[in-house]
Design an enzyme around this catalytic site. Sequence first.
Site, PDB file in Angstrom:
ATOM      1  N   ASN A  25     -29.740  24.509  16.517  1.00  0.00           N
ATOM      2  CA  ASN A  25     -29.517  23.556  17.607  1.00  0.00           C
ATOM      3  C   ASN A  25     -28.808  24.306  18.729  1.00  0.00           C
ATOM      4  O   ASN A  25     -27.617  24.589  18.626  1.00  0.00           O
ATOM      5  CB  ASN A  25     -28.667  22.386  17.079  1.00  0.00           C
ATOM      6  CG  ASN A  25     -28.329  21.378  18.166  1.00  0.00           C
ATOM      7  OD1 ASN A  25     -28.856  21.447  19.285  1.00  0.00           O
ATOM      8  ND2 ASN A  25     -27.440  20.442  17.852  1.00  0.00           N
ATOM      9  N   LYS A  72     -28.133  23.282  21.618  1.00  0.00           N
ATOM     10  CA  LYS A  72     -27.346  22.372  22.468  1.00  0.00           C
ATOM     11  C   LYS A  72     -27.608  22.678  23.942  1.00  0.00           C
ATOM     12  O   LYS A  72     -28.727  23.048  24.290  1.00  0.00           O
ATOM     13  CB  LYS A  72     -25.864  22.453  22.085  1.00  0.00           C
ATOM     14  CG  LYS A  72     -25.640  22.207  20.585  1.00  0.00           C
ATOM     15  CD  LYS A  72     -24.214  22.001  20.202  1.00  0.00           C
ATOM     16  CE  LYS A  72     -24.113  21.773  18.703  1.00  0.00           C
ATOM     17  NZ  LYS A  72     -22.772  21.507  18.231  1.00  0.00           N
ATOM     18  N   HIS A  86     -27.057  12.861  16.626  1.00  0.00           N
ATOM     19  CA  HIS A  86     -26.040  13.913  16.526  1.00  0.00           C
ATOM     20  C   HIS A  86     -24.691  13.329  16.944  1.00  0.00           C
ATOM     21  O   HIS A  86     -24.623  12.505  17.862  1.00  0.00           O
ATOM     22  CB  HIS A  86     -26.426  15.091  17.428  1.00  0.00           C
ATOM     23  CG  HIS A  86     -25.577  16.305  17.181  1.00  0.00           C
ATOM     24  ND1 HIS A  86     -24.299  16.417  17.676  1.00  0.00           N
ATOM     25  CD2 HIS A  86     -25.811  17.432  16.466  1.00  0.00           C
ATOM     26  CE1 HIS A  86     -23.789  17.570  17.264  1.00  0.00           C
ATOM     27  NE2 HIS A  86     -24.687  18.199  16.531  1.00  0.00           N
ATOM     28  N   GLU A 107     -22.398  14.455  18.693  1.00  0.00           N
ATOM     29  CA  GLU A 107     -22.066  14.628  20.120  1.00  0.00           C
ATOM     30  C   GLU A 107     -22.719  13.528  20.945  1.00  0.00           C
ATOM     31  O   GLU A 107     -22.160  13.080  21.950  1.00  0.00           O
ATOM     32  CB  GLU A 107     -22.488  16.032  20.589  1.00  0.00           C
ATOM     33  CG  GLU A 107     -21.499  17.080  20.085  1.00  0.00           C
ATOM     34  CD  GLU A 107     -22.078  18.465  19.875  1.00  0.00           C
ATOM     35  OE1 GLU A 107     -23.180  18.759  20.360  1.00  0.00           O
ATOM     36  OE2 GLU A 107     -21.402  19.278  19.203  1.00  0.00           O
ATOM     37  N   GLU A 156     -23.350  16.052   8.647  1.00  0.00           N
ATOM     38  CA  GLU A 156     -22.490  16.878   9.494  1.00  0.00           C
ATOM     39  C   GLU A 156     -21.129  16.204   9.687  1.00  0.00           C
ATOM     40  O   GLU A 156     -20.986  15.330  10.566  1.00  0.00           O
ATOM     41  CB  GLU A 156     -23.133  17.067  10.870  1.00  0.00           C
ATOM     42  CG  GLU A 156     -24.488  17.719  10.844  1.00  0.00           C
ATOM     43  CD  GLU A 156     -24.782  18.402  12.165  1.00  0.00           C
ATOM     44  OE1 GLU A 156     -24.962  19.624  12.160  1.00  0.00           O
ATOM     45  OE2 GLU A 156     -24.791  17.714  13.203  1.00  0.00           O
ATOM     46  N   GLY A 173     -18.173  22.920  15.111  1.00  0.00           N
ATOM     47  CA  GLY A 173     -17.591  23.809  16.117  1.00  0.00           C
ATOM     48  C   GLY A 173     -16.129  24.138  15.901  1.00  0.00           C
ATOM     49  O   GLY A 173     -15.469  24.669  16.791  1.00  0.00           O
ATOM     50  N   SER A 203     -20.091  24.354  11.482  1.00  0.00           N
ATOM     51  CA  SER A 203     -19.487  25.682  11.341  1.00  0.00           C
ATOM     52  C   SER A 203     -20.169  26.566  10.291  1.00  0.00           C
ATOM     53  O   SER A 203     -19.502  27.343   9.602  1.00  0.00           O
ATOM     54  CB  SER A 203     -17.981  25.574  11.058  1.00  0.00           C
ATOM     55  OG  SER A 203     -17.332  24.959  12.156  1.00  0.00           O
TER      56      SER A 203
HETATM   57  P1  PGA Z   1     -21.734  24.213  14.787  1.00  0.00           P
HETATM   58  O1  PGA Z   1     -22.590  22.936  15.245  1.00  0.00           O
HETATM   59  O2  PGA Z   1     -22.605  25.019  13.862  1.00  0.00           O
HETATM   60  O3  PGA Z   1     -21.438  24.932  16.084  1.00  0.00           O
HETATM   61  O4  PGA Z   1     -20.520  23.693  14.115  1.00  0.00           O
HETATM   62  C1  PGA Z   1     -23.383  22.258  14.310  1.00  0.00           C
HETATM   63  C2  PGA Z   1     -24.017  21.081  14.972  1.00  0.00           C
HETATM   64  O5  PGA Z   1     -23.449  20.506  15.894  1.00  0.00           O
HETATM   65  O6  PGA Z   1     -25.129  20.682  14.603  1.00  0.00           O
END
Ligand code: PGA
Length: 261
Positions: free
Chosen positions: A10, A12, A100, A102, A177, A183, A220
């Site tokens: 992803n 983003k 997601h 976010e 997740e 992150g 992460s």
């Molecule tokens: P990350 O993000 O690997 O940077 O923690 C995962 C995600 O948001 O799908």
Amino acid sequence: MSRPPCFVANWKMNMGLKASESHLSDLIKHCADVVLAPSKIIIAPPFTALQTVSNILNTAACEIDLAAQNVHFSPKGAYTGEISTEMLCEIGCKYVIIGHSERRILFSENDEEIHKKLVAVRKAGLFPILCIGETQQDRQAGKTWQRLQGQLNSVFSEEFIASGLCDTVSDWMIAYEPVWAIGTGETPEPADVAEVHQQIQALIADTVGKGVPRILYGGSVSEENIVDFMKTPDIDGVLVGGASLSPKTFFEIIAQGASAK
Ligand code: PGA
């Protein structure tokens, strides 16, 4: 169940056209040079790079599927700034990331909207990568499963199941997740993830009863922890954010993860 493990990148809101092109040519070169254990690879670039990435993937020496990071639930109309499922199909997408954290947190997407997106995606013949996850507050209050169950139940309504649109559920992806792991560099224990994955599988088997999707872990994921996650039963793959932005790192995650399965 012996499906190849799945690795989703992803990107983003990262990578313009030039960066996407050079990233992909590096990744494809790595994948073509090495005999990988069976694996399914999916890339979710930003909207502006979808066409470029689609063109490259069409002639790539290895199989990589294209995903969008979001979609609108209406087929067309006055929705400034939005993208429809038809537009995504036209460009060659096979998957769409839905729900997601976010989008849920920063853009206030609620379960009802997520459900509508899921219906639209399935009606268009696309497959969802549905994200669910608990917050730090949920976790501290001991309400992880309650949160996940709520997110899943609001999606798998009786009407949706009766419509037949969930009959392909075994081709979907559910990404577990934990919001607190995204992150942050902080991750849950693989055994705890596996327990949650089993609960998700059981809920879907009970409610939908048409097989189970791949259940991915996200948050992460890195070169350092991929083997521990992937050698754990019931973790069918990973959704990778930050670490997918380097082609070399993402390739290492795929190579190590696939051979750990
Ligand atoms: P990350 O993000 O690997 O940077 O923690 C995962 C995600 O948001 O799908």
